[in-house]
Design a protein around this motif. Structure first.
Motif, mmCIF file in Angstrom:
data_model
loop_
_atom_site.group_PDB
_atom_site.id
_atom_site.type_symbol
_atom_site.label_atom_id
_atom_site.label_comp_id
_atom_site.label_asym_id
_atom_site.label_seq_id
_atom_site.Cartn_x
_atom_site.Cartn_y
_atom_site.Cartn_z
ATOM 1 N N ILE A 38 0.790 -1.280 0.179
ATOM 2 C CA ILE A 38 0.057 0.123 0.031
ATOM 3 C C ILE A 38 0.838 1.272 -0.129
ATOM 4 C CG2 ILE A 38 -1.646 1.168 1.185
ATOM 5 C CD1 ILE A 38 -2.636 -1.362 2.548
ATOM 6 N N GLY A 39 0.892 2.050 -0.874
ATOM 7 C CA GLY A 39 1.716 3.180 -1.396
ATOM 8 C C GLY A 39 1.096 4.574 -1.071
ATOM 9 N N CYS A 40 -0.152 4.621 -0.727
ATOM 10 C CA CYS A 40 -0.921 6.011 -0.583
ATOM 11 C C CYS A 40 -2.245 5.505 0.048
ATOM 12 C CB CYS A 40 -1.107 6.761 -2.025
ATOM 13 S SG CYS A 40 -2.134 5.789 -2.961
ATOM 14 N N SER A 43 -5.567 6.450 -3.774
ATOM 15 C CA SER A 43 -5.552 5.540 -5.110
ATOM 16 C C SER A 43 -4.925 6.145 -6.267
ATOM 17 C CB SER A 43 -7.140 5.510 -5.437
ATOM 18 O OG SER A 43 -7.829 5.155 -4.561
ATOM 19 N N ASN A 44 -3.760 6.939 -5.757
ATOM 20 C CA ASN A 44 -3.074 7.516 -6.791
ATOM 21 C C ASN A 44 -1.770 6.583 -7.226
ATOM 22 O OD1 ASN A 44 -4.199 9.792 -7.751
ATOM 23 N ND2 ASN A 44 -3.485 11.000 -5.698
ATOM 24 N N CYS A 45 -1.125 6.047 -6.307
ATOM 25 C CA CYS A 45 -0.048 5.543 -6.583
ATOM 26 C C CYS A 45 0.311 4.180 -7.441
ATOM 27 C CB CYS A 45 0.834 5.207 -5.263
ATOM 28 S SG CYS A 45 0.577 3.588 -4.396
ATOM 29 N N GLY A 46 -0.819 3.404 -7.475
ATOM 30 C CA GLY A 46 -0.609 2.284 -8.218
ATOM 31 C C GLY A 46 0.358 1.186 -7.682
ATOM 32 N N ALA A 47 1.008 1.361 -6.389
ATOM 33 C CA ALA A 47 1.522 0.061 -5.834
ATOM 34 C C ALA A 47 0.702 -1.064 -5.498
ATOM 35 C CB ALA A 47 2.198 0.602 -4.473
ATOM 36 N N CYS A 48 -0.489 -0.801 -5.477
ATOM 37 C CA CYS A 48 -1.448 -2.022 -4.788
ATOM 38 C C CYS A 48 -1.922 -2.851 -6.121
ATOM 39 C CB CYS A 48 -2.264 -1.537 -4.357
ATOM 40 S SG CYS A 48 -3.496 -0.459 -4.990
ATOM 41 N N LYS A 58 -6.328 -1.291 -9.207
ATOM 42 C CA LYS A 58 -5.983 -0.839 -7.950
ATOM 43 C C LYS A 58 -6.503 -1.405 -6.994
ATOM 44 C CE LYS A 58 -3.992 3.494 -9.871
ATOM 45 N NZ LYS A 58 -3.869 4.849 -9.962
ATOM 46 N N CYS A 60 -6.608 -1.183 -3.804
ATOM 47 C CA CYS A 60 -7.262 -0.308 -2.826
ATOM 48 C C CYS A 60 -8.271 0.411 -3.010
ATOM 49 C CB CYS A 60 -6.274 0.972 -2.377
ATOM 50 S SG CYS A 60 -5.859 2.110 -3.617
#
Ligand code: FES
Ligand code: FES
Length: 155
Positions: A38-40, A43-48, A58, A60
């Motif tokens: 989880i990077g943010c 719902s912006n970062c896309g890490a998930c 995404k 999240c």
């Protein structure tokens, strides 16, 4: 509580979940797939990013109950005996530094190559525009996806 059955990386899990539970929390906390970070909280970062029925989402921004009956692939399901060509290409092209964005980048790239096996550099950049990287400057990531495409990675 809602009862859901979700196939994650080839294994079907049946669980009772709260209707408000996010898919990323279900994957990490109930299924144990902590390779999906989880990077943010916007719902912006896309890490998930994971694949849901082959399409990148995404996790999240998806509820666990929405994944009922779905097939979910996380970064942990990408390597079958050996690294997926995208994982090999990210390694070969030094396409990561801290690695936090990498699982999401690879899952988004997998979806991109599924729909466009031979993307131009511009199409790679557009395909990954929902995924943020604070470290690499993106050049090596684009190079890695191009390398994986040349190696025939289509899923
Ligand atoms: S955690 Fe940042 S988009 Fe999902
Ligand atoms: S490698 Fe650190 S955020 Fe991408």
């Amino acid at each position: 509580m809602a009862n859901i059955a979700v196939t994650v990386d080839g294994v079907t899990y049946t669980d009772d979940v709260e209707p408000r539970l996010l898919l990323v929390h279900y994957l990490r906390d109930q299924v144990g797939k902590t390779g999906t970070p989880i990077g943010c909280d916007t719902s912006n970062c896309g890490a998930c990013t994971v694949l849901m029925n082959g399409v990148s989402v995404k996790s999240c921004s998806v509820l666990a109950v929405q994944a009922d009956g779905a097939e979910v692939t996380t970064i942990e399901g990408m390597a079958e005996g050996q690294w997926h060509p995208l994982q090999q290409a990210f390694h070969a092209e030094h396409a990561l530094q801290c690695g936090y964005c990498t699982p999401g980048m690879i899952m988004a790239a997998a979806d991109l190559l599924r729909s466009n096996p031979h993307p131009s550099d511009q199409e790679i950049r557009e395909g990954l525009e929902g995924n943020l990287c604070r470290c690499t400057g993106y050049e090596n990531i684009v190079r890695a996806v191009r390398r994986a495409a040349e190696a025939g990675a289509t899923s």
